[in-house]
Design a protein around this motif. Structure first.
Motif, mmCIF file in Angstrom:
data_model
loop_
_atom_site.group_PDB
_atom_site.id
_atom_site.type_symbol
_atom_site.label_atom_id
_atom_site.label_comp_id
_atom_site.label_asym_id
_atom_site.label_seq_id
_atom_site.Cartn_x
_atom_site.Cartn_y
_atom_site.Cartn_z
ATOM 1 N N ARG A 45 0.834 -1.215 0.000
ATOM 2 C CA ARG A 45 0.000 0.000 0.000
ATOM 3 C C ARG A 45 0.863 1.258 0.000
ATOM 4 N NH1 ARG A 45 -3.862 1.165 3.830
ATOM 5 N NH2 ARG A 45 -2.286 0.844 5.409
ATOM 6 N N GLN A 46 0.703 2.082 -1.018
ATOM 7 C CA GLN A 46 1.464 3.318 -1.126
ATOM 8 C C GLN A 46 1.123 4.278 0.016
ATOM 9 O OE1 GLN A 46 3.954 3.788 -3.392
ATOM 10 N NE2 GLN A 46 4.413 5.636 -2.214
ATOM 11 N N ASN A 50 3.748 6.263 2.360
ATOM 12 C CA ASN A 50 3.721 7.722 2.474
ATOM 13 C C ASN A 50 3.623 8.162 3.931
ATOM 14 O OD1 ASN A 50 3.864 7.934 -0.300
ATOM 15 N ND2 ASN A 50 1.676 8.230 -0.567
ATOM 16 N N THR A 62 9.430 1.245 -0.465
ATOM 17 C CA THR A 62 9.242 0.639 -1.769
ATOM 18 C C THR A 62 8.106 -0.372 -1.706
ATOM 19 O OG1 THR A 62 10.312 -0.540 -3.594
ATOM 20 C CG2 THR A 62 10.964 -1.176 -1.380
ATOM 21 N N SER A 63 7.512 -0.618 -2.870
ATOM 22 C CA SER A 63 6.502 -1.672 -2.956
ATOM 23 C C SER A 63 7.047 -2.883 -3.690
ATOM 24 C CB SER A 63 5.239 -1.154 -3.648
ATOM 25 O OG SER A 63 5.570 -0.706 -4.937
#
Length: 66
Positions: A45-46, A50, A62-63
């Protein structure tokens, strides 16, 4: 009052996979206690990345786990 000695830096880089409640707590503890020079977070999940970056819980996010 007892003061604890600060331990020397133990790790150059630590990667925490999953920056949710548990992973975020581990990452924050690593940074707060100066146990790692750099803490990297991995999350699908971005929004979680964040939030962790904004609140200085991790240094990089990072994803992509590869």
């Amino acid at each position: 009052m007892i003061r604890l000695k600060r331990s020397p830096l133990l790790f150059r880089k630590v990667t925490v996979v999953g920056i949710g409640l548990l992973g975020g707590s581990i990452a924050l503890s690593l940074k707060k206690n100066h146990l790692a020079r750099e803490v990297v977070g991995v999350s699908r999940r971005q929004a979680a990345l964040n939030f962790a970056l904004k609140n200085k819980i991790i240094d990089q996010g990072t994803s992509d786990i590869v």
